[in-house]
Design a protein around this motif. Sequence first.
Motif, PDB file in Angstrom:
ATOM      1  N   GLY A   1       0.816  -1.215   0.000  1.00 14.11           N
ATOM      2  CA  GLY A   1       0.000   0.000   0.000  1.00 14.11           C
ATOM      3  C   GLY A   1       0.845   1.258   0.000  1.00 14.11           C
ATOM      4  N   ALA A   2       1.971   1.246   0.757  1.00 13.92           N
ATOM      5  CA  ALA A   2       2.851   2.414   0.795  1.00 13.92           C
ATOM      6  C   ALA A   2       3.521   2.635  -0.565  1.00 13.92           C
ATOM      7  CB  ALA A   2       3.911   2.229   1.885  1.00 13.92           C
ATOM      8  N   ILE A   3       3.866   1.549  -1.251  1.00 13.93           N
ATOM      9  CA  ILE A   3       4.438   1.678  -2.592  1.00 13.93           C
ATOM     10  C   ILE A   3       3.424   2.311  -3.532  1.00 13.93           C
ATOM     11  CG2 ILE A   3       5.180   0.365  -4.617  1.00 13.93           C
ATOM     12  CD1 ILE A   3       6.536  -1.597  -2.674  1.00 13.93           C
ATOM     13  N   GLN A   4       2.204   1.818  -3.508  1.00 12.07           N
ATOM     14  CA  GLN A   4       1.183   2.350  -4.405  1.00 12.07           C
ATOM     15  C   GLN A   4       0.892   3.808  -4.100  1.00 12.07           C
ATOM     16  OE1 GLN A   4      -0.179   0.271  -7.045  1.00 12.07           O
ATOM     17  NE2 GLN A   4      -0.372   2.403  -7.656  1.00 12.07           N
ATOM     18  N   TRP A   5       0.875   4.176  -2.836  1.00 12.24           N
ATOM     19  CA  TRP A   5       0.625   5.565  -2.429  1.00 12.24           C
ATOM     20  C   TRP A   5       1.701   6.478  -3.010  1.00 12.24           C
ATOM     21  CZ3 TRP A   5       3.029   9.435   0.409  1.00 12.24           C
ATOM     22  CH2 TRP A   5       2.220  10.477   0.849  1.00 12.24           C
ATOM     23  N   SER A   6       2.973   6.063  -2.899  1.00 15.83           N
ATOM     24  CA  SER A   6       4.068   6.882  -3.432  1.00 15.83           C
ATOM     25  C   SER A   6       4.057   6.923  -4.950  1.00 15.83           C
ATOM     26  CB  SER A   6       5.415   6.343  -2.934  1.00 15.83           C
ATOM     27  OG  SER A   6       5.586   6.606  -1.550  1.00 15.83           O
ATOM     28  N   LEU A   7       3.756   5.800  -5.585  1.00 19.09           N
ATOM     29  CA  LEU A   7       3.695   5.782  -7.043  1.00 19.09           C
ATOM     30  C   LEU A   7       2.605   6.713  -7.553  1.00 19.09           C
ATOM     31  CD1 LEU A   7       4.156   1.982  -7.887  1.00 19.09           C
ATOM     32  CD2 LEU A   7       5.841   3.816  -8.109  1.00 19.09           C
ATOM     33  N   ASN A   8       1.467   6.735  -6.871  1.00 16.97           N
ATOM     34  CA  ASN A   8       0.368   7.611  -7.285  1.00 16.97           C
ATOM     35  C   ASN A   8       0.770   9.077  -7.212  1.00 16.97           C
ATOM     36  OD1 ASN A   8      -1.290   5.425  -7.753  1.00 16.97           O
ATOM     37  ND2 ASN A   8      -2.370   5.580  -5.790  1.00 16.97           N
ATOM     38  N   ARG A   9       1.706   9.404  -6.339  1.00 19.99           N
ATOM     39  CA  ARG A   9       2.164  10.781  -6.172  1.00 19.99           C
ATOM     40  C   ARG A   9       3.498  11.032  -6.870  1.00 19.99           C
ATOM     41  NH1 ARG A   9      -1.138   8.940  -2.908  1.00 19.99           N
ATOM     42  NH2 ARG A   9      -2.722  10.228  -1.891  1.00 19.99           N
ATOM     43  N   LYS A  10       3.914  10.063  -7.662  1.00 25.67           N
ATOM     44  CA  LYS A  10       5.143  10.177  -8.462  1.00 25.67           C
ATOM     45  C   LYS A  10       6.362  10.510  -7.607  1.00 25.67           C
ATOM     46  CE  LYS A  10       2.507  11.599 -12.534  1.00 25.67           C
ATOM     47  NZ  LYS A  10       2.400  10.198 -13.017  1.00 25.67           N
ATOM     48  N   LEU A  11       6.477   9.828  -6.482  1.00 21.12           N
ATOM     49  CA  LEU A  11       7.602  10.040  -5.579  1.00 21.12           C
ATOM     50  C   LEU A  11       8.758   9.081  -5.839  1.00 21.12           C
ATOM     51  CD1 LEU A  11       5.693  10.547  -2.183  1.00 21.12           C
ATOM     52  CD2 LEU A  11       6.426  12.278  -3.839  1.00 21.12           C
ATOM     53  N   HIS A  12       8.588   8.157  -6.779  1.00 25.23           N
ATOM     54  CA  HIS A  12       9.642   7.188  -7.051  1.00 25.23           C
ATOM     55  C   HIS A  12      10.821   7.859  -7.749  1.00 25.23           C
ATOM     56  CE1 HIS A  12       6.662   7.290 -10.267  1.00 25.23           C
ATOM     57  NE2 HIS A  12       7.594   6.912 -11.124  1.00 25.23           N
ATOM     58  N   LEU A  13      11.998   7.265  -7.570  1.00 25.01           N
ATOM     59  CA  LEU A  13      13.242   7.812  -8.116  1.00 25.01           C
ATOM     60  C   LEU A  13      13.865   6.804  -9.070  1.00 25.01           C
ATOM     61  CD1 LEU A  13      14.962   8.836  -4.751  1.00 25.01           C
ATOM     62  CD2 LEU A  13      13.308  10.162  -6.060  1.00 25.01           C
ATOM     63  N   ALA A  14      14.481   7.316 -10.131  1.00 26.87           N
ATOM     64  CA  ALA A  14      15.294   6.451 -10.986  1.00 26.87           C
ATOM     65  C   ALA A  14      16.496   5.966 -10.184  1.00 26.87           C
ATOM     66  CB  ALA A  14      15.740   7.213 -12.225  1.00 26.87           C
ATOM     67  N   TYR A  15      16.923   4.745 -10.477  1.00 24.31           N
ATOM     68  CA  TYR A  15      17.910   4.069  -9.637  1.00 24.31           C
ATOM     69  C   TYR A  15      18.667   3.079 -10.511  1.00 24.31           C
ATOM     70  CZ  TYR A  15      19.066   0.561  -5.893  1.00 24.31           C
ATOM     71  OH  TYR A  15      19.661  -0.330  -5.031  1.00 24.31           O
ATOM     72  N   TRP A  16      19.977   3.240 -10.599  1.00 23.14           N
ATOM     73  CA  TRP A  16      20.789   2.314 -11.376  1.00 23.14           C
ATOM     74  C   TRP A  16      21.134   1.110 -10.510  1.00 23.14           C
ATOM     75  CZ3 TRP A  16      25.309  -0.144 -10.794  1.00 23.14           C
ATOM     76  CH2 TRP A  16      25.873  -0.725 -11.925  1.00 23.14           C
ATOM     77  N   TYR A  17      20.959  -0.088 -11.071  1.00 25.42           N
ATOM     78  CA  TYR A  17      21.335  -1.278 -10.303  1.00 25.42           C
ATOM     79  C   TYR A  17      21.661  -2.417 -11.244  1.00 25.42           C
ATOM     80  CZ  TYR A  17      21.311  -5.028  -6.847  1.00 25.42           C
ATOM     81  OH  TYR A  17      21.682  -6.087  -6.052  1.00 25.42           O
ATOM     82  N   PHE A  18      22.820  -3.000 -11.055  1.00 32.04           N
ATOM     83  CA  PHE A  18      23.235  -4.212 -11.751  1.00 32.04           C
ATOM     84  C   PHE A  18      23.144  -4.081 -13.268  1.00 32.04           C
ATOM     85  CE2 PHE A  18      24.675  -7.901  -9.501  1.00 32.04           C
ATOM     86  CZ  PHE A  18      24.854  -8.868 -10.476  1.00 32.04           C
ATOM     87  N   GLY A  19      23.634  -2.961 -13.782  1.00 31.90           N
ATOM     88  CA  GLY A  19      23.735  -2.789 -15.213  1.00 31.90           C
ATOM     89  C   GLY A  19      22.520  -2.222 -15.895  1.00 31.90           C
TER      90      GLY A  19
END
Length: 276
Positions: free
Chosen positions: A172-190
């Motif tokens: 639910g916390a992930i969906q709440w943040s995604l709805n508010r566009k709070l996610h960040l681009a993140y480089w990982y493993f190529g």
Amino acid sequence: MAFVQEELLQAWGNPHTSRVVERLHRFAFIPNELLEKLADMALHENWGNNYHVLKKYLAVQVAWSIEQGKFTEGENQFYVTAGHLQTRYGTPIYLAFSRNRNLGREPFYMVAVESNMSAPRLPVPPEIPAPTEIPVGVEIVMMHDHILDDNADRVPFFARTPRVAQMCAVSGAIQWSLNRKLHLAYWYFGQMSYVVPLYLSSREDITLAPDLIAPIQVNPGSLLVRTVLKPVMPFGNARVAVQRHDQLPHWLLQAWKEYAAAATEDEIENPEATLG
């Protein structure tokens, strides 16, 4: 002898690794004085102990320059930008590499860091790849049911909460943040992915650090949550994914400011493997 893309890519080795600083050092010898010069020349940032975040930034950004063919050559050297780093006057910073004449050592050698590089033609910065777009309404899948155990001290109010309820709260916390566009681009493993802030105890001020963050992998039909991390842990990987450090959220910059002196190279290299 000309520098061809295939030669440079072969010298870089396998891109699918979290140990990109080691990969950089296998590619080229980087004199400490040139690394210090770059840190001094660029707009001020906190690069952590031994400039390890800067090394990681170069390891990813210079590799992108070569993969995208955004390097130039001349005078027995090849040239790339120092990613998107600029001087305080807004001038791009350039790096020059030559072949290493010492047998049995790294194939290349960084020979210059300049904002007024003398080169027949100057390169342009690489494009920062965009992560796969997050589809709307897909299922959020947890990789394992004890995803909060290693960070129990961060969410003590979950101590007596059943595992299923914990997983639902994280989802639910992930969906709440995604709805508010709070996610960040993140480089990982190529490759590029995302981290999502998890506001589990309070959502009154989203400029403050979240309780945890969740790296997510976008799959067809689902979002896979690999683990949860402390808010500061993705700094090095998130810094790679933006042109300027001030494009990162305030809470991440503040968390890094408070933690940088204690961050180890292993934590910066592979934050998802150094929980606790």
